[in-house]
Every structure is written in C-alpha cells, then in structure tokens.
Design a protein around this motif. Structure first.
Motif, mmCIF file in Angstrom:
data_model
loop_
_atom_site.group_PDB
_atom_site.id
_atom_site.type_symbol
_atom_site.label_atom_id
_atom_site.label_comp_id
_atom_site.label_asym_id
_atom_site.label_seq_id
_atom_site.Cartn_x
_atom_site.Cartn_y
_atom_site.Cartn_z
ATOM 1 N N VAL A 138 0.860 -1.173 0.000
ATOM 2 C CA VAL A 138 0.000 0.000 0.000
ATOM 3 C C VAL A 138 0.898 1.224 0.000
ATOM 4 C CG1 VAL A 138 -1.808 1.249 1.194
ATOM 5 C CG2 VAL A 138 -1.773 -1.243 1.266
ATOM 6 N N SER A 139 0.892 1.954 -1.064
ATOM 7 C CA SER A 139 1.722 3.142 -1.174
ATOM 8 C C SER A 139 1.140 4.054 -2.226
ATOM 9 C CB SER A 139 3.161 2.745 -1.540
ATOM 10 O OG SER A 139 3.984 3.878 -1.532
ATOM 11 N N SER A 140 1.635 5.283 -2.232
ATOM 12 C CA SER A 140 1.057 6.271 -3.135
ATOM 13 C C SER A 140 1.400 5.983 -4.583
ATOM 14 C CB SER A 140 1.570 7.662 -2.757
ATOM 15 O OG SER A 140 2.979 7.700 -2.845
ATOM 16 N N TRP A 141 2.541 5.303 -4.846
ATOM 17 C CA TRP A 141 2.950 5.124 -6.226
ATOM 18 C C TRP A 141 2.181 4.000 -6.919
ATOM 19 C CZ3 TRP A 141 4.657 0.296 -7.338
ATOM 20 C CH2 TRP A 141 5.136 -0.477 -6.281
ATOM 21 N N ASN A 142 1.536 3.096 -6.149
ATOM 22 C CA ASN A 142 0.825 2.003 -6.804
ATOM 23 C C ASN A 142 -0.660 2.012 -6.468
ATOM 24 O OD1 ASN A 142 0.769 1.123 -4.183
ATOM 25 N ND2 ASN A 142 1.251 -1.009 -4.672
ATOM 26 N N LEU A 193 4.743 -7.744 -7.960
ATOM 27 C CA LEU A 193 5.330 -9.004 -8.402
ATOM 28 C C LEU A 193 6.811 -9.019 -8.046
ATOM 29 C CD1 LEU A 193 3.662 -9.500 -11.881
ATOM 30 C CD2 LEU A 193 3.163 -10.701 -9.772
ATOM 31 N N HIS A 194 7.204 -10.021 -7.310
ATOM 32 C CA HIS A 194 8.597 -10.164 -6.947
ATOM 33 C C HIS A 194 9.032 -11.577 -7.271
ATOM 34 C CE1 HIS A 194 6.284 -11.697 -3.604
ATOM 35 N NE2 HIS A 194 7.361 -12.273 -3.117
ATOM 36 N N ALA A 195 10.329 -11.795 -7.351
ATOM 37 C CA ALA A 195 10.845 -13.093 -7.797
ATOM 38 C C ALA A 195 12.077 -13.453 -6.971
ATOM 39 C CB ALA A 195 11.186 -13.051 -9.282
ATOM 40 N N LYS A 196 11.832 -13.868 -5.737
ATOM 41 C CA LYS A 196 12.956 -14.213 -4.869
ATOM 42 C C LYS A 196 13.634 -15.515 -5.308
ATOM 43 C CE LYS A 196 11.343 -11.888 -0.673
ATOM 44 N NZ LYS A 196 11.011 -12.039 0.750
ATOM 45 N N ASN A 197 12.886 -16.401 -5.956
ATOM 46 C CA ASN A 197 13.414 -17.711 -6.308
ATOM 47 C C ASN A 197 13.693 -17.843 -7.800
ATOM 48 O OD1 ASN A 197 13.136 -18.536 -3.630
ATOM 49 N ND2 ASN A 197 10.999 -19.121 -3.950
ATOM 50 N N VAL A 198 13.866 -16.730 -8.491
ATOM 51 C CA VAL A 198 14.168 -16.776 -9.913
ATOM 52 C C VAL A 198 15.585 -17.305 -10.116
ATOM 53 C CG1 VAL A 198 14.595 -15.347 -11.945
ATOM 54 C CG2 VAL A 198 12.571 -14.966 -10.569
ATOM 55 N N ARG A 221 1.767 -0.153 -11.732
ATOM 56 C CA ARG A 221 1.800 -1.291 -10.812
ATOM 57 C C ARG A 221 3.057 -2.131 -10.970
ATOM 58 N NH1 ARG A 221 -3.871 -4.217 -11.738
ATOM 59 N NH2 ARG A 221 -3.421 -3.576 -13.875
ATOM 60 N N TYR A 222 3.627 -2.150 -12.179
ATOM 61 C CA TYR A 222 4.764 -3.029 -12.443
ATOM 62 C C TYR A 222 6.059 -2.242 -12.623
ATOM 63 C CZ TYR A 222 0.731 -5.937 -13.336
ATOM 64 O OH TYR A 222 -0.470 -6.584 -13.205
ATOM 65 N N GLN A 223 6.060 -1.025 -12.108
ATOM 66 C CA GLN A 223 7.247 -0.199 -12.245
ATOM 67 C C GLN A 223 8.433 -0.795 -11.488
ATOM 68 O OE1 GLN A 223 6.745 3.858 -10.892
ATOM 69 N NE2 GLN A 223 7.944 4.643 -12.594
ATOM 70 N N LEU A 224 8.158 -1.456 -10.381
ATOM 71 C CA LEU A 224 9.217 -2.066 -9.577
ATOM 72 C C LEU A 224 9.236 -3.581 -9.695
ATOM 73 C CD1 LEU A 224 8.905 0.068 -6.321
ATOM 74 C CD2 LEU A 224 10.403 0.425 -8.280
ATOM 75 N N ALA A 225 8.615 -4.105 -10.738
ATOM 76 C CA ALA A 225 8.568 -5.554 -10.905
ATOM 77 C C ALA A 225 9.943 -6.090 -11.305
ATOM 78 C CB ALA A 225 7.527 -5.931 -11.954
ATOM 79 N N PRO A 265 8.015 -17.471 -17.368
ATOM 80 C CA PRO A 265 7.475 -16.630 -18.447
ATOM 81 C C PRO A 265 6.863 -15.353 -17.894
ATOM 82 C CG PRO A 265 5.969 -18.424 -17.968
ATOM 83 C CD PRO A 265 7.185 -18.676 -17.123
ATOM 84 N N LEU A 266 6.804 -14.336 -18.725
ATOM 85 C CA LEU A 266 6.265 -13.054 -18.302
ATOM 86 C C LEU A 266 4.751 -13.133 -18.149
ATOM 87 C CD1 LEU A 266 8.187 -10.419 -20.444
ATOM 88 C CD2 LEU A 266 8.209 -10.618 -17.965
ATOM 89 N N PRO A 267 4.189 -12.643 -17.047
ATOM 90 C CA PRO A 267 2.729 -12.564 -16.929
ATOM 91 C C PRO A 267 2.154 -11.614 -17.984
ATOM 92 C CG PRO A 267 3.801 -12.285 -14.794
ATOM 93 C CD PRO A 267 4.872 -12.218 -15.817
ATOM 94 N N ASP A 268 0.907 -11.838 -18.349
ATOM 95 C CA ASP A 268 0.271 -11.009 -19.374
ATOM 96 C C ASP A 268 0.231 -9.541 -18.965
ATOM 97 O OD1 ASP A 268 -0.118 -13.254 -20.901
ATOM 98 O OD2 ASP A 268 -2.173 -13.607 -20.175
ATOM 99 N N GLU A 269 0.050 -9.285 -17.651
ATOM 100 C CA GLU A 269 -0.016 -7.895 -17.204
ATOM 101 C C GLU A 269 1.310 -7.175 -17.450
ATOM 102 O OE1 GLU A 269 -0.625 -10.502 -15.449
ATOM 103 O OE2 GLU A 269 -2.683 -10.442 -14.668
ATOM 104 N N MET A 270 2.425 -7.843 -17.213
ATOM 105 C CA MET A 270 3.728 -7.227 -17.438
ATOM 106 C C MET A 270 3.997 -7.042 -18.931
ATOM 107 S SD MET A 270 5.976 -9.171 -14.496
ATOM 108 C CE MET A 270 7.473 -8.272 -14.856
ATOM 109 N N VAL A 271 3.505 -7.953 -19.748
ATOM 110 C CA VAL A 271 3.653 -7.807 -21.198
ATOM 111 C C VAL A 271 2.912 -6.567 -21.683
ATOM 112 C CG1 VAL A 271 3.095 -8.840 -23.431
ATOM 113 C CG2 VAL A 271 4.043 -10.262 -21.609
ATOM 114 N N GLN A 272 1.691 -6.367 -21.196
ATOM 115 C CA GLN A 272 0.916 -5.196 -21.598
ATOM 116 C C GLN A 272 1.587 -3.915 -21.128
ATOM 117 O OE1 GLN A 272 -1.733 -5.378 -23.662
ATOM 118 N NE2 GLN A 272 -1.274 -7.563 -23.738
ATOM 119 N N TYR A 273 2.137 -3.934 -19.924
ATOM 120 C CA TYR A 273 2.835 -2.759 -19.410
ATOM 121 C C TYR A 273 4.046 -2.429 -20.284
ATOM 122 C CZ TYR A 273 5.718 0.121 -16.326
ATOM 123 O OH TYR A 273 6.501 1.123 -15.813
ATOM 124 N N ALA A 274 4.797 -3.457 -20.672
ATOM 125 C CA ALA A 274 5.985 -3.236 -21.497
ATOM 126 C C ALA A 274 5.604 -2.715 -22.882
ATOM 127 C CB ALA A 274 6.782 -4.536 -21.616
#
Length: 698
Positions: A131-135, A151-156, A392-396, A402-411
C-alpha cells in the motif's frame, strides 16, 4: 453464523475502517516533516494552536481505545522530562495487546488452530500487498482506490548462469563488444575485427577475455586509442539531419493495442526476421527494461520495439549473445530510432549487446524544448494520447519467465504510442518556433549527443570510498573512517565476485551503522543489519576481522581540512580557522594554495623592496604589477585578523575587495582622513573657481 444482511454490514464496516485508516495515513504523510519545514510552519500561532488541539483530540481517542481494551491509558498525565518515553511504551504495549486479540479472534472465526502450521509447498512465497502512493490509483483516474500486488521473484534462477559469455566484473575499463560494423563510413579498427589474437596468448588463458585484451594492449601499446573510442564516432559526427525530418509531419494515429499484432521474440530465427523488417522501415520506437539489484553492472531483461503496425518484445536474456544482429537497423542513418529518456538506454545497449544507435530522436529532449509541465513518458501519454499509464509493475522483477500477461501489456505501452508522440512533438516544435526548424534541429542535435555517450564501467580505487563518505555528511574519527574504507572495499570485491549489486551485498545505511558502532563481537554486526543480508550472514567473521582492524587504529578526530576540495572556492567542508594550516601528506588543497600565494608574494615583495631606493628595472616593474594585480581567491574567506588587502584592489570600484572593504570598514583611519582632506580641497577649488567666474562676469 451471521445472517446475509449482517454479513454485508460487517463487510461495509470493514471497508469503512480500512478506508479511514488509509485516509489517515495519507493525511499524516502530507504533514510538514520534522526539520526546517516544520519549524517554519510552527512559527505561526494558528498552526501551533491547531496542532495542539488536534494532538489533544488524538490523545483522548487513544486513551478511550486503551481503556476499552483494559490497558493503561494515562497518556496525557506524564512527567515532562520522561513523559515522551513513557507514553511511547504505553502505546507499544497497548498496540501489542490489541493486535494479539485481533489475531486470536480472526483465527477463531476462520477455525484455524494457531498451534498447527499450515503445510505449504517448498519455496512458496505468498503475494505481498503493498500500500503506497505510487501504486494506488488516485480519485482522478475514474476508479476507486485499489491496492495492487507487487510481483517479486525471490526464487528466480539467475539468468547469468545461462549466458554464453561470462559477465566481466573485473576492475578494468570497459572495452566495446562490437566486432562487426554495419553501415560503416569508417572501418572498424583492426583490434575489434581480429578476435583470433586471444589464441596467440596462452599466458592469458586464466583471466577473463576482456582483462586479457587490456593486459595485452597495455603490454604492447597497440591500438590503445581504438580500444576505448566510440565505434560510430565518425558516422555520428558526419550525420546530417534530412530535410524531410525537419518538415511538419501529419500525425499518424496509433492503432488500439488490442488490434495491433504482437510478437514475443525468443529465438535466433525470429530475431533475424525482425531485423529484416526493421531495415525496411523509416522509423521505429525502442525501450528497455532493466534489472540492477541482483547484478553488479545490471542486466537488460527486455527490449520493446514498436512500428506503425506491430509491437515486438525481445527476450534479451535469452538472446543476449545474438542481439548484435540489430546493429544493421540501429545504425542505419536513414531510419529514425525513437526513444524516451535514452541516456541510460544507450549505455545499456553498449554494455550488454554491443549495440549502437545512429539517427536517434529522444522525446524527452523534445518535451524539455517545449517546456511541458513534466517530461516523463507518463505525462506525454496522458497529454497526447489520453492514456493513463499503469505503474503497478514499475518495480517488478523483469527477470521473471514466463512473463505474466499484465507485465507484457505494461511493457508494450512504453513503445506502442511513442511514434505518434514523435509526430506530435515535431508538429509542436515547428509551431512553437513559427514553422522554423531551429528548435527541432536543436532536439536532433541533443539526441545525437546522447548517441555519442560511452558506457563507463565503475572502477574501484583506494579513494573511491571518499565520494560516498562525503555524501553521508557525517564526521567520523580515524577508527570509524578506517572501518568505512575497509567495508567499502570488501563490499566492492564481493559484489564483483558474486555478480551482485553493492546494495544487495551490504546496503550503505548498514555500512554506515557498522562503521559508527564498531561492534566488538560478530553478533553486534548482525544487530546493525535489519534485515541481515545473506552475504553478511555468511561472512560475518570476515567482517568482524575488518572491524577489529579498524579498532586498532589510533583514535583521532579527522580534521575537516583533510577532505579534498573540489574547487578553489569550495569551503563547505572547511572552517575558516583551518584555512591557515597545511594539510598533512602534501596534497594540493586550499591551504597549499594559500601557502604558495604567500611565498609568491614574499618573493615579489623582496624583489621590489631590495632596490627600492634605486630606479626600477623592467623586471621590477613587472614584479610590482604582478603583486598589485594578483588577488588570492581565498583571502575573502579568511578571518578578519591580520588581513592583507592589496591597496589598488581595495580602492578599485570594479573589484570584489572594494565592496568587502567598504562593507566591513577595512579602510584605515589615515586613509579616511586623506579622503576628507581631498574633499575639502575639491570644495575650496570649486569655490575659488566660482569666485573667479563671478569676478570676470562683473
């Protein structure tokens, strides 16, 4: 079980409570911060009275809540000396009690046995709600406030393990990766084209290829200048903007994203086909997605390319070694490459792929030339396309595959509208300058300067820590400064070895904490880090040895004047009294300049006074002129005692010394008396002339 109506009422109450908490948090974040801003507002009686009344109301509400839960609630009736600490303890204790009760009730409502841990798959990471102002979408976005999942990826799996060529983190300058030069007007130097030279050096097989090249070139002094030159320097210097690029275009409306063909490129065959398509176009838009936290130099994870008809996303982690193919299109001077804020993109392309850009247009530079309210891509999308960008995915983590569809649309959004924005800003640049191409030409020139940027690898030296320590603006003694230097060197070395960012190995604020505290035990180092970085936990004993080494240093307070100055007038870190001393070590700083000036003045003065009774020679005249005209730039910052001010400069209205002398009344009484006498003589002469004039007239 609650009835449906009661259940709905409970949901509404929870939503209202959550909304109230979020509103209060947002309002508190907007209050003036402690420091100069708060002190300024606090000086107004109205603001002070309002704060006191609101504070009393909040304390009253907190006391009622504490009483309701059976906690001590004497928040207001406390001693002024220890009241703040006691009130804080009361709030902490009450908060623990309330949260514990809330947790028990929630568990009982869900029928969960608190003593039994749920069975989860190995490596499971529950999604975090941030919860923050940027998202959070604001009220102006046309929808209710929403909370998004980060979205984070600690186990990538580390993509560096799959790279064909190992990343070179050695402490050597960056050497361009290019070995073939399309669209060349000047051929590529022989050093880059002759890659067989490495096989002829068996003594360098145990070191990285780039380091071996550097050692060999320094050993033989061959092609040293070519190694670090921009491969397309000649082409960019002789690039001229075509007339059609300086004329007003007809903006071509973009297609809706849902109706635009999209391709994800992750194979060599698709990359070659894409390059052939791009070579047939007159312009295309480019953007990159970068990751820097789990890599020392950083990784370019995605490349987005948009044409007027299609969108492409290239998996640059998979095709890292083959991306050089796109140089054929990227360096074609007849094709416009549209970027937004390309300063970092140009360096990342060179560093990771050996890609260079010829004929670049940066919409960020166009936005600055137009003096728009903001120059971000988000603002341009809103201004020209009425599109609200999704942050939402600025800090992803863009290493996710594979890339989620939401991140693909953002890109895709970053480049899909960029060509239309390119048309619009060109039209406005010409209209803004009365259809004259001067302003548009300046944007092309600034974009070309960005293309000429060269990537520079971070190089560690024994004094690298000084710049970072200076930014902290903290006074350290010799032991603390030694610890900071040793920890900085350890962090840099380990980050290069493990290919991790220095922030991942040991964040700067933790390094400062360890340097200031100088823990005597390894547990103290762990206590200075929250959360503890993995590599710190693994090598805590080595860190402890470094801290012990620092503690063995003689405890002395570091004098401020030992910090090197960055300019002759930079006295922000040097007191006036320190300017009278020379720094140890013989380093050239302000004090050395003052000493040199004194010696020079003494020599010149000695030359002048030795033959004062004789006629002055040409050399002596020059010496006198130099003495009278030379001004020490540090004199105005010295204490007022024993001040030496040149007389000519002191009474010259065009000099700075004259203003200072007049302001602080440094003129001697004798000089003031002479001035008074001169004024009297001038008045008497004026009266005498007036008398003569009247006598002649009679």
């Amino acid at each position: 079980w609650p009835l449906p109506g009661e259940h709905q009422a409970n949901i509404q109450i929870k939503s209202y409570g959550l909304g109230a908490v979020l509103s209060a948090t947002k309002a508190s974040a907007g209050l003036p911060q402690a420091g100069d801003e708060y002190d300024f507002y606090r000086s107004f009686p109205g603001f002070q009275e309002f704060c006191e009344s609101q504070g009393d109301g909040l304390l009253h509400c907190m006391s009622q809540i504490m009483q309701h839960h059976g906690c001590r609630s004497h928040v207001r009736d406390q001693n002024k000396l220890t009241g703040l600490e006691e009130r804080f303890d009361l709030v902490v204790d009450s908060n623990d009690v309330i949260l514990e009760r809330a947790g028990i009730l929630l568990d009982e409502a869900d029928g969960v046995n608190r003593n039994q841990q749920p069975v989860m798959p190995a490596g499971f990471q529950p999604p975090k709600i941030v919860v923050s102002s940027w998202n959070r979408k604001g009220p102006g976005s046309g929808s209710r406030s929403e909370t998004f999942r980060l979205l984070h990826a600690k186990n990538v799996t580390r993509p560096q393990l799959k790279f064909k060529e190992r990343i070179d983190n050695s402490n050597t300058p960056f050497i361009p990766k290019i070995f073939i030069k399309p669209n060349a007007r000047k051929p590529l130097p022989a050093y880059f084209t002759n890659k067989q030279i490495r096989k002829e050096r068996p003594e360098d097989l145990d070191v990285p290829a780039a380091l071996a090249d550097l050692i060999h070139q320094q050993r033989t002094q061959e092609h040293v200048d070519d190694m670090f030159a921009h491969p397309y320097q000649y082409e960019l210097d002789h690039l001229s903007t075509q007339e059609k690029l300086l004329s007003k275009p007809e903006p071509q409306m973009y297609k809706p994203m849902a109706e635009t063909k999209f391709s994800f490129i992750d194979s060599l065959e698709d990359l070659v086909a894409l390059n052939e398509k791009l070579c047939k176009l007159s312009e295309f838009a480019v953007d990159l997605e970068h990751h820097s936290y789990r890599s020392f130099l950083g990784l370019t994870c995605l490349m987005q390319i948009s044409t007027r008809e299609e969108d492409f996303i290239i998996d640059t982690l998979e095709l890292r070694s083959e991306m050089y193919i796109l140089n054929e299109a990227f360096t074609d001077p007849s094709i416009v490459k549209v970027f937004h804020g390309a300063d970092s993109d140009i360096e990342w392309l060179q560093r990771d792929f050996g890609l260079y850009v010829v004929n670049l247009f940066d919409t960020h530079q166009a936005s600055r030339a137009l003096n728009l309210a903001r120059h971000s891509l988000d603002h341009l999308l809103k201004h020209f396309c009425s599109v609200d960008s999704d942050k939402r995915y600025q800090l992803a983590d863009w290493r996710i595959r594979p890339l989620p569809d939401e991140m693909v649309q953002y890109a895709r959004t970053d480049t899909h509208y960029l060509l239309y924005i390119y048309d619009c800003v060109k039209v406005q640049l010409l209209d803004f300058n009365h259809s004259q191409p001067g302003l548009l030409q300046s944007v092309w020139n600034k974009s070309k300067d960005i293309s000429l940027k060269k990537y520079v690898k971070p190089i560690y030296t024994e004094e690298s820590y000084l710049e970072l320590q200076r930014k902290q603006k903290k006074s350290l003694n010799t032991q603390q400064l030694t610890a900071f230097r040793l920890l900085f060197a350890w962090r840099d070395k380990l980050a290069r070895q493990e290919d991790e960012s220095t922030g991942f190995v040991l964040p700067t604020h933790m390094m400062n904490k360890i340097s200031e505290e100088l823990p005597k035990e390894p547990q103290g180092i762990i206590a200075c880090c929250n959360p503890v970085p993995p590599l710190v936990r693994q090598q805590v004993n080595e860190l402890h040895l470094l801290v012990q080494q620092a503690r063995e240093m003689p405890l002395l307070k570091v004098r401020k004047h030992e910090v090197m100055l960055f300019g002759p007038h930079d006295t922000s870190r040097v007191s006036e009294s320190d300017l009278l001393h020379l720094s140890p070590g013989g380093k050239l700083d302000a004090h050395a300049c003052c000493a040199s000036y004194k010696k020079l003045c003494f020599i010149l003065k000695e030359v002048e006074t030795k033959d004062a009774q004789k006629s002055l020679s040409v050399a002596q005249m020059k010496a006198r002129q130099i003495t009278e005209s030379f001004q020490n730039p540090f004199r105005m910052y010295l204490p007022s005692k024993d001040v030496h001010v040149n007389k000519n400069a002191k009474f010259d209205p065009s000099s700075k010394i004259f203003e200072i002398s007049k302001r602080w009344k440094l003129q001697s009484i004798e000089q003031q008396q002479k001035e008074m006498e001169a004024k009297k003589k001038a008045k008497e002469e004026a009266k005498e002339q007036a008398r003569k004039a009247t006598g002649n007239g009679a």
